[in-house]
Design a protein around this motif. Structure first.
Motif, PDB file in Angstrom:
ATOM      1  N   ASP A   1      39.462  64.028 -61.371  1.00 38.54           N
ATOM      2  CA  ASP A   1      39.674  63.915 -62.814  1.00 38.54           C
ATOM      3  C   ASP A   1      40.043  65.249 -63.440  1.00 38.54           C
ATOM      4  N   GLN A   2      39.710  66.354 -62.759  1.00 43.03           N
ATOM      5  CA  GLN A   2      39.959  67.682 -63.306  1.00 43.03           C
ATOM      6  C   GLN A   2      40.696  68.532 -62.275  1.00 43.03           C
ATOM      7  N   PRO A   3      41.437  69.534 -62.726  1.00 40.53           N
ATOM      8  CA  PRO A   3      42.147  70.404 -61.789  1.00 40.53           C
ATOM      9  C   PRO A   3      41.187  71.369 -61.104  1.00 40.53           C
ATOM     10  N   PHE A   4      41.639  71.962 -60.009  1.00 42.47           N
ATOM     11  CA  PHE A   4      40.835  72.973 -59.333  1.00 42.47           C
ATOM     12  C   PHE A   4      40.863  74.300 -60.104  1.00 42.47           C
ATOM     13  N   GLY A   5      41.943  74.579 -60.831  1.00 40.75           N
ATOM     14  CA  GLY A   5      42.010  75.762 -61.688  1.00 40.75           C
ATOM     15  C   GLY A   5      41.462  75.460 -63.075  1.00 40.75           C
ATOM     16  N   ASP A   6      41.401  76.491 -63.919  1.00 40.20           N
ATOM     17  CA  ASP A   6      40.851  76.335 -65.266  1.00 40.20           C
ATOM     18  C   ASP A   6      41.975  76.501 -66.293  1.00 40.20           C
TER      19      ASP A   6
ATOM     20  N   VAL B   1      56.362  78.766 -68.829  1.00 37.06           N
ATOM     21  CA  VAL B   1      55.547  77.552 -68.845  1.00 37.06           C
ATOM     22  C   VAL B   1      54.703  77.515 -67.577  1.00 37.06           C
ATOM     23  N   VAL B   2      53.385  77.407 -67.771  1.00 40.36           N
ATOM     24  CA  VAL B   2      52.451  77.277 -66.649  1.00 40.36           C
ATOM     25  C   VAL B   2      52.171  75.794 -66.446  1.00 40.36           C
ATOM     26  N   VAL B   3      52.445  75.283 -65.239  1.00 43.31           N
ATOM     27  CA  VAL B   3      52.151  73.881 -64.928  1.00 43.31           C
ATOM     28  C   VAL B   3      51.052  73.860 -63.866  1.00 43.31           C
ATOM     29  N   LEU B   4      49.892  73.330 -64.235  1.00 48.23           N
ATOM     30  CA  LEU B   4      48.759  73.174 -63.320  1.00 48.23           C
ATOM     31  C   LEU B   4      48.562  71.690 -63.075  1.00 48.23           C
ATOM     32  N   THR B   5      48.360  71.297 -61.815  1.00 50.04           N
ATOM     33  CA  THR B   5      48.251  69.869 -61.500  1.00 50.04           C
ATOM     34  C   THR B   5      46.827  69.508 -61.099  1.00 50.04           C
ATOM     35  N   ILE B   6      46.513  68.237 -61.336  1.00 51.92           N
ATOM     36  CA  ILE B   6      45.220  67.676 -60.940  1.00 51.92           C
ATOM     37  C   ILE B   6      45.415  66.976 -59.604  1.00 51.92           C
ATOM     38  N   PRO B   7      44.637  67.305 -58.568  1.00 48.79           N
ATOM     39  CA  PRO B   7      44.836  66.658 -57.265  1.00 48.79           C
ATOM     40  C   PRO B   7      44.505  65.176 -57.323  1.00 48.79           C
ATOM     41  N   ALA B   8      45.128  64.410 -56.450  1.00 46.66           N
ATOM     42  CA  ALA B   8      44.878  62.975 -56.387  1.00 46.66           C
ATOM     43  C   ALA B   8      43.413  62.708 -56.074  1.00 46.66           C
ATOM     44  N   GLY B   9      42.836  61.764 -56.768  1.00 41.68           N
ATOM     45  CA  GLY B   9      41.445  61.415 -56.558  1.00 41.68           C
ATOM     46  C   GLY B   9      40.466  62.239 -57.376  1.00 41.68           C
TER      47      GLY B   9
ATOM     48  N   MET C   1      49.022  68.399 -65.517  1.00 40.95           N
ATOM     49  CA  MET C   1      49.695  67.175 -65.081  1.00 40.95           C
ATOM     50  C   MET C   1      48.962  66.574 -63.888  1.00 40.95           C
ATOM     51  N   PRO C   2      48.726  65.246 -63.865  1.00 39.39           N
ATOM     52  CA  PRO C   2      48.043  64.622 -62.729  1.00 39.39           C
ATOM     53  C   PRO C   2      49.001  64.426 -61.554  1.00 39.39           C
ATOM     54  N   THR C   3      48.428  64.323 -60.354  1.00 37.03           N
ATOM     55  CA  THR C   3      49.210  63.976 -59.164  1.00 37.03           C
ATOM     56  C   THR C   3      49.192  62.463 -59.030  1.00 37.03           C
ATOM     57  N   SER C   4      50.304  61.856 -59.384  1.00 36.88           N
ATOM     58  CA  SER C   4      50.410  60.403 -59.410  1.00 36.88           C
ATOM     59  C   SER C   4      51.879  60.063 -59.613  1.00 36.88           C
ATOM     60  N   ASP C   5      52.155  58.873 -60.109  1.00 39.67           N
ATOM     61  CA  ASP C   5      53.534  58.526 -60.451  1.00 39.67           C
ATOM     62  C   ASP C   5      54.092  59.492 -61.495  1.00 39.67           C
ATOM     63  N   VAL C   6      53.180  60.086 -62.277  1.00 41.84           N
ATOM     64  CA  VAL C   6      53.612  61.060 -63.281  1.00 41.84           C
ATOM     65  C   VAL C   6      54.240  62.279 -62.602  1.00 41.84           C
ATOM     66  N   SER C   7      53.554  62.843 -61.608  1.00 44.15           N
ATOM     67  CA  SER C   7      54.103  64.023 -60.921  1.00 44.15           C
ATOM     68  C   SER C   7      55.342  63.673 -60.112  1.00 44.15           C
ATOM     69  N   TRP C   8      55.431  62.433 -59.615  1.00 37.27           N
ATOM     70  CA  TRP C   8      56.643  62.017 -58.902  1.00 37.27           C
ATOM     71  C   TRP C   8      57.834  61.968 -59.853  1.00 37.27           C
ATOM     72  N   ALA C   9      57.597  61.530 -61.068  1.00 38.38           N
ATOM     73  CA  ALA C   9      58.683  61.526 -62.060  1.00 38.38           C
ATOM     74  C   ALA C   9      59.157  62.949 -62.355  1.00 38.38           C
ATOM     75  N   PHE C  10      58.211  63.883 -62.414  1.00 35.96           N
ATOM     76  CA  PHE C  10      58.554  65.297 -62.613  1.00 35.96           C
ATOM     77  C   PHE C  10      59.353  65.814 -61.417  1.00 35.96           C
TER      78      PHE C  10
END
Length: 609
Positions: A54-59, A44-52, A76-85
Motif C-alpha cells: 500500500d505504501q512505497p519503500f521510499g518516503d 519530476v521525481v517519480v516514486l513507485t509503490i511495489p505490487a502487493g 505511482m502504484p505498480t499495476s495497470d497504472v504503471s503499465w500505462a505509463f
C-alpha cells in the motif's frame, strides 16, 4: 493530476506543493506525455509503490520536504497504472516495482537513460537509501536546470558558522547563535563531493534558508568560471610542477583531466605512454586522481609520463577559503595477496550458496506439493461437499477447493522466490561496486609499473646517446631537411613496428609536397615527433583502422559534395593529429597510384588540400 499537468502552461512558476498521487491509467499516460514534451521547467521525481504493498519503500513526503519548489514529486502504484505509463515512455526510461527515478528538464535522458538513473529498493529496509538518492538526484537536476541561483532570496539571511563535520553528502554547521544548519553537496559544485569543499572546523558563511535550514555557500566558492580557474592555476603552480588532476574523460588516444572544476586539459597518448599496445581507456577510469607534470601554463599543457613515485605533488587549491585541497593523492593500495591453496590431502570445500539462490533447480512443484508447504494455520479452509449435493456438484466443489489451495501456495512460493532474488540483486550490486574498485586499483598499479618502464627506457636511451653520439646530441644528423625527416620516419617505423610484423607493415613509397616541411615547422601546438608518428601510421596503413585518427577523404565543400581529386587521379585524405578542438591539428596527404604524397599539416578548420 489532470489539472496539475497544465500548471506550467497556465503560467504557474512552481511545482505542486504536495506529493501528487497517480490513481488511473489516464493520469499515468498524461504524466508520461508531459515528461516527454520539451519546455518542462522543473525536474519530476517519480516514486513507485511495489505490487502487493500500500505504501512505497521510499518516503515521498521527505523527498518533497527536501526539494521544496525545486521539483515535483509523483507517487505511482505498480499495476495497470504503471503499465500505462510504461507504454508511452521510451525503452529503458520506465519506472515501476518500488523503484524511483528523477526526470531532468534536459531531454538528453530520452536517448541516454543513464542521465535519469533508476534507483532500486527491495524492501522497507531500503527506505533511507532510496529516499536520499532521489533527493540528491532531484537537487542535482534542479541545479543543472538553473533553478537554484547562488544569490540570496528575499526570505534568506546571511549567516556564518563553523563546520562540525561532513557526513556523506551533508555537512553540519553550527551558526553564530548556536543553531544548526546543513550544507548540501548537491547545492555546491556539480561533480565535486562535499569533503572536497569543506572540512571539520572550517569557518563558512552564506545564505541561510530558515524553512529548510540549509546554508548556501556557493557565493563564496572560488574558481567558478574559466577565467578565475586559469588565474587560480597560475597562482598555485609553476611550470614544471608535479600536480594532482582528476580524470574527467578518457578515450583510447587521449585522457582529459581537471586541474580545477570546469578547467580541463586534454593529454594525448604521446604524453602518457610509449607502449604501442596500450589504450588509454584501459589505463584510466573517470573520477580517478592522477599525478602529472605541468609542462606549460599558456596554453595549459600536461604530461603524465615523467613523475617519479617519490616526487610529491604540490597541494591542490581549496575551493572555499579555509577549506581542504580539492584533490588529495590516492591512498597507497596494498599488494594483492593470493588466497592460500588448501593442502593436497584436504577434501574439496563446497562453496556455500548465496542467500535465496538454489544450487540445483528443483522440479516444477505440483499443486499438491505446494499445499504441503503450507503450515496447518495457513491451510485454506476448503468447502466440504455435503451428501445433499449432487455428485457432480460435490466433484466441482472439491476441484475448486484444490485449485484455490494451489493458487495460494503458488503465490507464497513466488513471494519467497522474489525475496531471494531481491537479496541476490543486493549482493550483485555490492559485488559490482567491489569489482569497480578493484579495476581502479589494478589500473593504478599498471600505470605505476608502466611509468617505471618508461623511465628506465629514457635512462637507457640517454646513456646510449652519451656513449654513442656525444657531439651530435640534439642536433640534426642531415643538412638536407627532407633527408632528416625521412630518417626520423624510418627510425620511428623501426622502433614502433615489432620485428615479426615489419614484413607485413612496410613503409609505403612517399614523396613530400614542397610546402609540407614548412607547415610542420610553422604550425605551433603540435610536436614534430607526433607528426612523424602519425606519418608512420599512414604509410603502414594503420591510420585507416584507428578510431582516433578519423581518416577520411577531403571534400570540396560541406557533407555530400564531391571528394577532392587531382587530374592525375590522386585523392586527398585527412587524418587527425589532435581531437575535440577548433584548433586541433590535421595531416593532409594524397593517395597516388605510386604511393603517398604528404601535403600539409593544418588546423582543424583549414580544408585546403
Amino acid at each position: 493530476m489532470g489539472r496539475s499537468a497544465n500548471r506550467e502552461v497556465a503560467g504557474v512558476d512552481a511545482p505542486r506543493p504536495k506529493v501528487c498521487r497517480i490513481a488511473s491509467e489516464d493520469e499515468a499516460s498524461e504524466l508520461a506525455h508531459r515528461l516527454l514534451v520539451p519546455g518542462r521547467r522543473w525536474p519530476v521525481v517519480v516514486l513507485t509503490i511495489p505490487a502487493g504493498y500500500d505504501q512505497p519503500f521510499g518516503d515521498p513526503d521527505e523527498i518533497k520536504q527536501a526539494v521544496g519548489d525545486l521539483a515535483e514529486v509523483v507517487l505511482m502504484p505498480t499495476s495497470d497504472v504503471s503499465w500505462a505509463f510504461s507504454r508511452v515512455m521510451p525503452t529503458m526510461t520506465q519506472v515501476y516495482g518500488g523503484a524511483g527515478r528523477v526526470y531532468p528538464v534536459d531531454h538528453a535522458w530520452v536517448s541516454d537513460p543513464g542521465r535519469s538513473r533508476l534507483r532500486f529498493a527491495y524492501s522497507p529496509d531500503d527506505r533511507k537509501r532510496i529516499t536520499d538518492q532521489l533527493i540528491s538526484d532531484a537537487l542535482q537536476a534542479a541545479m543543472a536546470a538553473g533553478l537554484v541561483e547562488p544569490r540570496p532570496r528575499s526570505e534568506s539571511q546571511q549567516r556564518s558558522g563553523r563546520v562540525q563535520g561532513v557526513i556523506g553528502s551533508r555537512a553540519l554547521v553550527t551558526l553564530e547563535d548556536m543553531s544548526a544548519a546543513t550544507v548540501w553537496e548537491e547545492l555546491t559544485l556539480p561533480g565535486v563531493t562535499l569533503d572536497q569543499v569543506l572540512v571539520k572546523g572550517q569557518s563558512v558563511a552564506g545564505s541561510y534558508d530558515r524553512d529548510s535550514r540549509r546554508l548556501d555557500v556557493r557565493a563564496a566558492l572560488r574558481f567558478t568560471d574559466l577565467a578565475s580557474a586559469l588565474e587560480g592555476v597560475n597562482e598555485a603552480y609553476e611550470t614544471g610542477d608535479a600536480v594532482l588532476a582528476e580524470v574527467a574523460a578518457v578515450t583510447d588516444d587521449a585522457v582529459t583531466v581537471r586541474l580545477l572544476p570546469g578547467l580541463a586539459v586534454e593529454v594525448g597518448r604521446e604524453a602518457v605512454t610509449t607502449n604501442p599496445i596500450d589504450t588509454l581507456s584501459g589505463l584510466f577510469s573517470v573520477g580517478e586522481i592522477v599525478t602529472g607534470r605541468l609542462v606549460a601554463l599558456e596554453p595549459l599543457r600536461m604530461r603524465l609520463d615523467d613523475v617519479d613515485d617519490e616526487e610529491r605533488p604540490k597541494p591542490a587549491p581549496s575551493l572555499l577559503a579555509g577549506g581542504p585541497p580539492w584533490l588529495r593523492p590516492p591512498a597507497p593500495q596494498p599488494p594483492a595477496v593470493a588466497a592460500p591453496s588448501p593442502p593436497a590431502h584436504s577434501p574439496p570445500l563446497a562453496a556455500p550458496p548465496s542467500p535465496g539462490v538454489r544450487n540445483v533447480a528443483p522440479r516444477q512443484p505440483t499443486p499438491l506439493d505446494l499445499v504441503r508447504l503450507l503450515s496447518p494455520a495457513q491451510q485454506p479452509v476448503m468447502a466440504r461437499p455435503t451428501e445433499a449435493m449432487p455428485v457432480w456438484e460435490q466433484a466441482r466443489v472439491a476441484q475448486l477447493s484444490n485449485e484455490l489451495a494451489a493458487e495460494r501456495a503458488t503465490r507464497k512460493a513466488l513471494a519467497d522466490e522474489l525475496t531471494g532474488l531481491r537479496g541476490r540483486a543486493a549482493e550483485l550490486e555490492a559485488e559490482c561496486a567491489q569489482a569497480t574498485r578493484s579495476i581502479g586499483q589494478l589500473q593504478t598499479r599498471y600505470r605505476g609499473a608502466d611509468l617505471a618502464r618508461q623511465r628506465l627506457i629514457k635512462q637507457l636511451k640517454s646513456a646510449q646517446s652519451r656513449v654513442d653520439q656525444p657531439a651530435t646530441a640534439g642536433e640534426p644528423l642531415f643538412l638536407d631537411p627532407e633527408e632528416q625527416f625521412r630518417y626520423e620516419v624510418t627510425c620511428e617505423w623501426a622502433q614502433r613496428v615489432p620485428a615479426a610484423e615489419k614484413a607485413a607493415k612496410p613503409l609505403a613509397t612517399y614523396v613530400l609536397n614542397p610546402d609540407f616541411l614548412d607547415s610542420v615547422e610553422k604550425l605551433e601546438g603540435i610536436s614534430r615527433a607526433k607528426v612523424v608518428a602519425v606519418v608512420v601510421e599512414v604509410l603502414t596503413g594503420q591510420a585507416q583502422h584507428l578510431a582516433g585518427r578519423d581518416a577520411h577523404q577531403l571534400r570540396t565543400g560541406e557533407a555530400g559534395t564531391s571528394y577532392v581529386r587531382r587530374p592525375d587521379g590522386a585523392t586527398c585524405w585527412r587524418v587527425a593529429l589532435q581531437r575535440e578542438s577548433a584548433a586541433a591539428r590535421r595531416l593532409h596527404y594524397w593517395r597516388t597510384q605510386g604511393g603517398y604524397e604528404l601535403s600539409r599539416v593544418v588546423l582543424h578548420d583549414d580544408y585546403r588540400p
